[in-house]
Design an enzyme around this catalytic site. Structure first.
Site, PDB file in Angstrom:
ATOM      1  N   GLU A 172      -1.776  -0.091  -9.034  1.00 32.00           N
ATOM      2  CA  GLU A 172      -1.338  -1.017  -7.986  1.00 32.00           C
ATOM      3  C   GLU A 172      -0.857  -2.278  -8.689  1.00 32.00           C
ATOM      4  OE1 GLU A 172      -3.751  -1.229  -4.494  1.00 32.00           O
ATOM      5  OE2 GLU A 172      -4.509   0.803  -4.716  1.00 32.00           O
TER       6      GLU A 172
ATOM      7  N   LYS B 146       5.085  -3.192  -8.026  1.00 30.00           N
ATOM      8  CA  LYS B 146       4.601  -2.032  -8.757  1.00 30.00           C
ATOM      9  C   LYS B 146       5.615  -1.535  -9.789  1.00 30.00           C
ATOM     10  CE  LYS B 146       1.836  -0.369  -4.847  1.00 30.00           C
ATOM     11  NZ  LYS B 146       1.527   0.806  -4.012  1.00 30.00           N
TER      12      LYS B 146
ATOM     13  N   ARG C  67      -1.584   8.874   3.610  1.00 35.78           N
ATOM     14  CA  ARG C  67      -2.437   8.411   2.522  1.00 35.78           C
ATOM     15  C   ARG C  67      -3.877   8.367   3.016  1.00 35.78           C
ATOM     16  NH1 ARG C  67       0.415   5.389  -1.176  1.00 35.78           N
ATOM     17  NH2 ARG C  67      -1.453   5.626  -2.474  1.00 35.78           N
TER      18      ARG C  67
END
Length: 281
Positions: free
Chosen positions: A3, A51, A250
């Site tokens: 992350e 990211k 997710r």
């Protein structure tokens, strides 16, 4: 799981290892870059953007990479044995006389003009760990779709850049809301952005993420990866369910006692979802 904090730390380490010395080896193992040779050029800097990683090279070029779900860059002294995975997982290798950086399992690798970096990162919102951080702008972007769930909104890198699935669940726990709470129901959106920035800032230099202030193994995270285990705060079993558009769901974790708001049912089997591998930072 990479992350924003992991990417920030990776950029720092790559910069320390490569910047200021000419490259003596360049091996980019993706078909579109197979003939690229950057030997003799100097890496001027490596910077993170959300990211994404941007390695800027002498001559106005940028090597852009993204770690995806399980990519990594490993650094060792030039001449030492590589130790980040099997050879077939290597996508990039850059070496100076002193250090070698090896990119494993990189889902995105591009070489572009530095002046054209916006083509790969221009869509991103304010970077939580970047010099362009702008909390009011991040809030404006989040509130542009008030019916969207907080969990999906904070994962959208065009709203604010750097939050991933671990911080999504941990952030919602600390705010005492479920990840399915509509953005419009946030009592204080600025508090969300401030807390998100604080979490990434305090963890960006740590080898392992800690959101609980307790560094002991098994106590470092509030809910992420803890389906079926007792909540550290109240003892209620942590629940898990998929969240997100079909095909891009997710895993999401929350405590039904500590967090208020709408919630999805657990996984279709009726059993808690199996926890993912423990995040390494």
């Amino acid at each position: 799981m990479p992350e924003g904090d992991t990417v920030w730390r990776t950029a720092r380490d790559l910069h320390r290892a490569l910047a200021g010395e000419p490259l003596i080896r360049c091996d980019l193992r993706v078909p579109k870059l197979a003939t690229v040779d950057l030997r003799g050029r100097t890496v001027t800097e490596v910077v993170p953007r959300g990211k994404h990683l941007l390695a800027r090279v002498e001559g106005g070029l940028t090597l852009h990479s993204h770690l995806g779900m399980d990519g990594s860059w490993r650094i060792h002294a030039t001449g030492e044995r590589q130790r980040g995975g099997p050879q077939h997982q290597i996508r990039a290798l850059l070496a100076t006389a002193s250090h070698t950086a090896v990119g494993y399992r990189l889902p995105a690798l591009d070489l572009l003009r530095t002046a054209d970096e916006a083509t790969v990162v221009g869509h991103l919102g304010p970077d939580l760990l970047g010099p362009d951080w702008d909390a009011p702008e991040a809030v404006r972007r989040l509130l542009a779709d008030p019916a969207r769930t907080v969990g999906e909104a904070v994962l959208d890198q065009s709203n604010l850049a750097g939050i991933g699935n671990v911080y999504k669940s941990e952030l919602c726990f600390l705010l005492r809301i479920t990840p399915w709470t509509p953005v419009a129901d946030l009592p204080d959106p600025l508090r969300l952005t401030a807390l998100a920035k604080k979490l990434l800032e305090v963890n960006k230099s740590r080898p392992a993420r800690i959101t609980t202030a307790d560094p002991r193994p098994g106590r470092q995270l509030w809910v992420y990866g803890r389906a079926g285990r007792p909540c550290h705060r109240c003892g209620t079993p942590v629940r898990a369910a998929d969240q997100g558009p079909a095909g891009r769901e997710r895993p999401t974790y929350w405590c039904p006692a500590c967090q208020s708001g709408p919630a999805e049912a657990p996984s279709a089997t009726g059993r808690p979802m199996a926890p993912p591998p423990a995040p390494s930072g």
